[in-house]
Design a protein around this motif. Structure first.
Motif, PDB file in Angstrom:
ATOM      1  N   ARG A 101      35.758  35.134  47.580  1.00  0.00           N
ATOM      2  CA  ARG A 101      36.927  34.954  48.436  1.00  0.00           C
ATOM      3  C   ARG A 101      36.813  35.751  49.725  1.00  0.00           C
ATOM      4  N   TYR A 121      45.728  41.857  42.398  1.00  0.00           N
ATOM      5  CA  TYR A 121      45.806  40.693  41.520  1.00  0.00           C
ATOM      6  C   TYR A 121      46.623  41.049  40.275  1.00  0.00           C
ATOM      7  N   THR A 122      47.376  40.095  39.776  1.00  0.00           N
ATOM      8  CA  THR A 122      48.156  40.328  38.560  1.00  0.00           C
ATOM      9  C   THR A 122      47.226  40.687  37.419  1.00  0.00           C
ATOM     10  N   HIS A 229      51.438  40.657  44.856  1.00  0.00           N
ATOM     11  CA  HIS A 229      50.434  40.037  43.989  1.00  0.00           C
ATOM     12  C   HIS A 229      49.775  38.886  44.736  1.00  0.00           C
ATOM     13  N   ASP A 230      48.449  38.761  44.575  1.00  0.00           N
ATOM     14  CA  ASP A 230      47.728  37.669  45.231  1.00  0.00           C
ATOM     15  C   ASP A 230      46.418  37.426  44.475  1.00  0.00           C
ATOM     16  N   GLU A 231      45.659  36.421  44.915  1.00  0.00           N
ATOM     17  CA  GLU A 231      44.449  35.990  44.202  1.00  0.00           C
ATOM     18  C   GLU A 231      43.216  36.745  44.706  1.00  0.00           C
TER      19      GLU A 231
END
Length: 240
Positions: A101, A121-122, A229-231
């Protein structure tokens, strides 16, 4: 990218810099080298790799490393550095794991949300939560969806989150300093009670997650309104 001349003015979030660390003298495996290359190629931001030769370059002139630092294992030195770097410089931090990413959107999102201190990230599930004893550990595992993981994140320097994180980390090391001086790490992955290569049982006074996850996860839950929170997660396979 090389260390900067004026560390007092360095703002990793504003400049979009991502830190990672290899603190041991042992060479990286081929898989780890490939993971590092994926970071350098895919992340799309300047990457600062800290090694034993460059760690001192990032010691803030007004805020030296904790005196326990030389006695820590290589793993715990890396754990300490991600706290220290996020507090004094901000920016990104990633473990040396494969990534695919670009990180520019993560930096942009945190910059655009000044009421937030961290983007991660979660957490992957209850099994990803640091093994904190009950009742706090039970609370963390039950609320894992509010937590973020430790392997990749973007942070804002001198924020309420990093200030608390640094203070709690230093308080723990203050309490452990005498024991660390008496029984410093003997192995890059040393931890309390582990069997060392020579067959002895380690008396090193830090458990595996004690310096990082055991501090970080309760703090994230307490300050979850300041965490995005994000990827941003890397791959968790084939990196060793």
């Amino acid at each position: 990218m090389h260390a900067v001349d004026d560390l007092r003015a360095f703002d990793g979030l504003r400049q979009g810099v991502v830190f990672c660390a290899w603190t041991g003298m042992n060479p990286m495996s081929g898989q780890r080298v490939q993971a590092l290359l994926s970071i350098q190629v895919q992340i799309g931001c300047p990457v600062m790799l800290l090694t034993p030769a460059t760690i001192a370059d990032w010691q803030h002139p007004e805020h030296p490393f904790h005196p326990a630092f030389p006695f820590l294992s290589s793993v715990h030195q890396a754990d300490y550095l991600r706290v220290y770097l996020m507090h004094h410089y901000g920016g990104g931090y990633t473990d040396i794991k494969h990534t695919s990413r670009a990180w520019a959107p993560f930096f942009a999102r945190l910059r655009a949300n000044p009421g937030h201190d961290l983007l991660g990230y979660t957490e992957i599930g209850p099994q990803g939560v640091a093994p904190v004893p009950p009742p706090i550990g039970d609370l963390l595992r039950a609320n894992y969806q509010h937590l973020v993981g430790l392997c990749a994140f973007v942070g804002r320097r001198y924020s309420p989150f990093t200030t608390a994180w640094m203070a709690q980390t230093h308080a723990l090391l203050d309490a452990k300093l005498a024991a660390l001086q008496a029984s410093p790490a003997q192995h890059p992955q040393d931890q309390t009670g582990v069997q060392l290569p020579d067959g002895r049982i380690s008396t090193y006074p830090l458990a595996w997650t004690e310096l990082l996850g055991n501090v970080f996860h309760p703090l994230v839950l307490a300050l979850r309104d300041r965490v995005l929170h994000d990827e941003i997660a890397p791959s968790f396979t084939h990196y060793r």
